[in-house]
Write a protein that holds these residues in place. Structure first.
Motif, PDB file in Angstrom:
ATOM      1  N   SER A 153       0.832  -1.198   0.000  1.00 57.68           N
ATOM      2  CA  SER A 153       0.000   0.000   0.000  1.00 57.68           C
ATOM      3  C   SER A 153       0.872   1.256   0.000  1.00 57.68           C
ATOM      4  O   SER A 153       0.567   2.232  -0.691  1.00 57.68           O
ATOM      5  CB  SER A 153      -0.908  -0.025   1.230  1.00 57.68           C
ATOM      6  N   ASN A 154       1.944   1.219   0.750  1.00 55.68           N
ATOM      7  CA  ASN A 154       2.856   2.366   0.816  1.00 55.68           C
ATOM      8  C   ASN A 154       3.513   2.643  -0.539  1.00 55.68           C
ATOM      9  O   ASN A 154       3.750   3.798  -0.888  1.00 55.68           O
ATOM     10  CB  ASN A 154       3.906   2.168   1.897  1.00 55.68           C
ATOM     11  N   CYS A 155       3.800   1.598  -1.304  1.00 53.10           N
ATOM     12  CA  CYS A 155       4.348   1.795  -2.655  1.00 53.10           C
ATOM     13  C   CYS A 155       3.323   2.507  -3.535  1.00 53.10           C
ATOM     14  O   CYS A 155       3.678   3.404  -4.310  1.00 53.10           O
ATOM     15  CB  CYS A 155       4.749   0.460  -3.270  1.00 53.10           C
ATOM     16  N   GLY A 156       2.058   2.120  -3.417  1.00 52.98           N
ATOM     17  CA  GLY A 156       1.001   2.807  -4.153  1.00 52.98           C
ATOM     18  C   GLY A 156       0.875   4.253  -3.720  1.00 52.98           C
ATOM     19  O   GLY A 156       0.669   5.156  -4.544  1.00 52.98           O
ATOM     20  N   MET A 157       1.016   4.488  -2.415  1.00 52.30           N
ATOM     21  CA  MET A 157       0.921   5.842  -1.864  1.00 52.30           C
ATOM     22  C   MET A 157       2.011   6.744  -2.452  1.00 52.30           C
ATOM     23  O   MET A 157       1.733   7.877  -2.862  1.00 52.30           O
ATOM     24  CB  MET A 157       1.041   5.801  -0.340  1.00 52.30           C
ATOM     25  N   VAL A 158       3.239   6.257  -2.510  1.00 49.13           N
ATOM     26  CA  VAL A 158       4.352   7.041  -3.045  1.00 49.13           C
ATOM     27  C   VAL A 158       4.092   7.389  -4.514  1.00 49.13           C
ATOM     28  O   VAL A 158       4.303   8.529  -4.941  1.00 49.13           O
ATOM     29  CB  VAL A 158       5.694   6.289  -2.876  1.00 49.13           C
ATOM     30  N   GLU A 159       3.606   6.419  -5.272  1.00 47.33           N
ATOM     31  CA  GLU A 159       3.317   6.671  -6.691  1.00 47.33           C
ATOM     32  C   GLU A 159       2.189   7.688  -6.842  1.00 47.33           C
ATOM     33  O   GLU A 159       2.243   8.573  -7.702  1.00 47.33           O
ATOM     34  CB  GLU A 159       2.950   5.361  -7.399  1.00 47.33           C
ATOM     35  N   ALA A 160       1.164   7.590  -6.001  1.00 49.04           N
ATOM     36  CA  ALA A 160       0.046   8.543  -6.054  1.00 49.04           C
ATOM     37  C   ALA A 160       0.519   9.954  -5.731  1.00 49.04           C
ATOM     38  O   ALA A 160       0.103  10.923  -6.385  1.00 49.04           O
ATOM     39  CB  ALA A 160      -1.050   8.117  -5.083  1.00 49.04           C
ATOM     40  N   ILE A 161       1.394  10.088  -4.742  1.00 46.09           N
ATOM     41  CA  ILE A 161       1.951  11.403  -4.391  1.00 46.09           C
ATOM     42  C   ILE A 161       2.726  11.966  -5.580  1.00 46.09           C
ATOM     43  O   ILE A 161       2.568  13.135  -5.946  1.00 46.09           O
ATOM     44  CB  ILE A 161       2.837  11.315  -3.127  1.00 46.09           C
ATOM     45  N   ASN A 162       3.563  11.130  -6.204  1.00 46.26           N
ATOM     46  CA  ASN A 162       4.357  11.592  -7.347  1.00 46.26           C
ATOM     47  C   ASN A 162       3.460  12.027  -8.511  1.00 46.26           C
ATOM     48  O   ASN A 162       3.708  13.057  -9.139  1.00 46.26           O
ATOM     49  CB  ASN A 162       5.328  10.499  -7.801  1.00 46.26           C
ATOM     50  N   LEU A 163       2.424  11.250  -8.796  1.00 50.33           N
ATOM     51  CA  LEU A 163       1.506  11.604  -9.881  1.00 50.33           C
ATOM     52  C   LEU A 163       0.742  12.893  -9.562  1.00 50.33           C
ATOM     53  O   LEU A 163       0.555  13.738 -10.441  1.00 50.33           O
ATOM     54  CB  LEU A 163       0.517  10.468 -10.137  1.00 50.33           C
ATOM     55  N   ALA A 164       0.304  13.028  -8.326  1.00 54.54           N
ATOM     56  CA  ALA A 164      -0.420  14.244  -7.930  1.00 54.54           C
ATOM     57  C   ALA A 164       0.477  15.467  -8.077  1.00 54.54           C
ATOM     58  O   ALA A 164       0.023  16.532  -8.518  1.00 54.54           O
ATOM     59  CB  ALA A 164      -0.934  14.115  -6.500  1.00 54.54           C
ATOM     60  N   LYS A 165       1.733  15.307  -7.744  1.00 55.61           N
ATOM     61  CA  LYS A 165       2.672  16.431  -7.855  1.00 55.61           C
ATOM     62  C   LYS A 165       2.879  16.818  -9.321  1.00 55.61           C
ATOM     63  O   LYS A 165       2.813  17.996  -9.673  1.00 55.61           O
ATOM     64  CB  LYS A 165       4.007  16.058  -7.206  1.00 55.61           C
ATOM     65  N   VAL A 166       3.102  15.850 -10.175  1.00 54.68           N
ATOM     66  CA  VAL A 166       3.350  16.107 -11.596  1.00 54.68           C
ATOM     67  C   VAL A 166       2.122  16.715 -12.276  1.00 54.68           C
ATOM     68  O   VAL A 166       2.248  17.620 -13.097  1.00 54.68           O
ATOM     69  CB  VAL A 166       3.770  14.795 -12.317  1.00 54.68           C
ATOM     70  N   HIS A 167       0.938  16.212 -11.929  1.00 55.24           N
ATOM     71  CA  HIS A 167      -0.289  16.653 -12.592  1.00 55.24           C
ATOM     72  C   HIS A 167      -0.998  17.795 -11.854  1.00 55.24           C
ATOM     73  O   HIS A 167      -2.067  18.214 -12.289  1.00 55.24           O
ATOM     74  CB  HIS A 167      -1.258  15.475 -12.751  1.00 55.24           C
ATOM     75  N   HIS A 168      -0.427  18.233 -10.729  1.00 60.42           N
ATOM     76  CA  HIS A 168      -1.067  19.266  -9.903  1.00 60.42           C
ATOM     77  C   HIS A 168      -2.500  18.845  -9.565  1.00 60.42           C
ATOM     78  O   HIS A 168      -3.439  19.644  -9.650  1.00 60.42           O
ATOM     79  CB  HIS A 168      -1.043  20.635 -10.591  1.00 60.42           C
ATOM     80  N   ALA A 169      -2.631  17.578  -9.211  1.00 57.37           N
ATOM     81  CA  ALA A 169      -3.950  16.988  -8.953  1.00 57.37           C
ATOM     82  C   ALA A 169      -4.264  16.983  -7.461  1.00 57.37           C
ATOM     83  O   ALA A 169      -3.366  17.007  -6.615  1.00 57.37           O
ATOM     84  CB  ALA A 169      -3.984  15.549  -9.476  1.00 57.37           C
ATOM     85  N   LYS A 170      -5.558  16.942  -7.157  1.00 64.36           N
ATOM     86  CA  LYS A 170      -5.996  16.725  -5.786  1.00 64.36           C
ATOM     87  C   LYS A 170      -5.768  15.254  -5.473  1.00 64.36           C
ATOM     88  O   LYS A 170      -5.946  14.384  -6.322  1.00 64.36           O
ATOM     89  CB  LYS A 170      -7.481  17.046  -5.631  1.00 64.36           C
ATOM     90  N   LEU A 171      -5.393  14.990  -4.236  1.00 62.34           N
ATOM     91  CA  LEU A 171      -5.107  13.624  -3.808  1.00 62.34           C
ATOM     92  C   LEU A 171      -5.955  13.293  -2.585  1.00 62.34           C
ATOM     93  O   LEU A 171      -6.035  14.098  -1.653  1.00 62.34           O
ATOM     94  CB  LEU A 171      -3.613  13.488  -3.484  1.00 62.34           C
ATOM     95  N   ARG A 172      -6.589  12.148  -2.630  1.00 63.44           N
ATOM     96  CA  ARG A 172      -7.361  11.685  -1.471  1.00 63.44           C
ATOM     97  C   ARG A 172      -6.886  10.288  -1.097  1.00 63.44           C
ATOM     98  O   ARG A 172      -6.846   9.382  -1.923  1.00 63.44           O
ATOM     99  CB  ARG A 172      -8.855  11.638  -1.772  1.00 63.44           C
ATOM    100  N   PHE A 173      -6.519  10.150   0.189  1.00 63.15           N
ATOM    101  CA  PHE A 173      -6.185   8.832   0.727  1.00 63.15           C
ATOM    102  C   PHE A 173      -7.438   8.257   1.379  1.00 63.15           C
ATOM    103  O   PHE A 173      -8.133   8.950   2.125  1.00 63.15           O
ATOM    104  CB  PHE A 173      -5.066   8.940   1.765  1.00 63.15           C
TER     105      PHE A 173
END
Length: 148
Positions: free
Chosen positions: A15-35
């Motif tokens: 799950s933590n690996c998915g979390m890191v990837e989601a953070i990276n994608l949100a940063k690149v795309h300037h997206a909102k992120l919800r855990f």
């Protein structure tokens, strides 16, 4: 491309690996992120006396979920990404059902989650929430494998 990314987490390494990837994608795309953390409050097992304090166990799970979500939110902030969090409660529903429901209600453009890599009999008996999300979601799903 992605404006809202949903990332289900349970505190596991996968799950933590998915979390890191989601953070990276949100940063690149300037997206909102919800855990999202799902608390399963269905406990079909009783002790020898037939007693079980379900409310107490659910409280422990909620507390653990809040800690997992807080750690994820802090990790996102350290990377310069703002994130919000949500706890969903299941009473016998599959986790995958609640993930898909949250993705539709929020609404998410992408679901990013770790895989758990169940094999053999365990996979047959338990199935995989990640597989179920991929098969049933109308939202694109990115599955992230662990690095180990």
């Amino acid at each position: 491309m992605y404006k809202q990314i949903l990332c289900p987490i349970d505190g596991s390494n996968t799950s933590n690996c998915g979390m890191v990837e989601a953070i990276n994608l949100a940063k690149v795309h300037h997206a909102k992120l919800r855990f999202l953390h799902v608390v399963d409050t269905y406990f079909p097992i009783l002790d020898a006396n037939g007693d079980l304090n379900v409310l107490y166990l659910a409280d422990i799970q909620r507390s653990q979920g809040e800690k997992i979500l807080k750690a994820a939110e802090d990790g996102a902030l350290q990377s310069g990404v703002s994130a919000d969090t949500k706890i969903a409660e299941s009473i016998g529903d599959r986790v995958s059902t609640l993930i898909i429901k949250q993705a539709e209600e929020w609404p998410a453009d992408l679901i990013v989650m770790g895989t758990h890599g169940l094999r053999g009999f365990a996979r047959f008996m338990m199935g995989s929430d990640a597989d179920a999300v991929v098969k049933q979601s109308h939202v694109p799903v990115l599955l992230v494998k662990t690095n180990s």
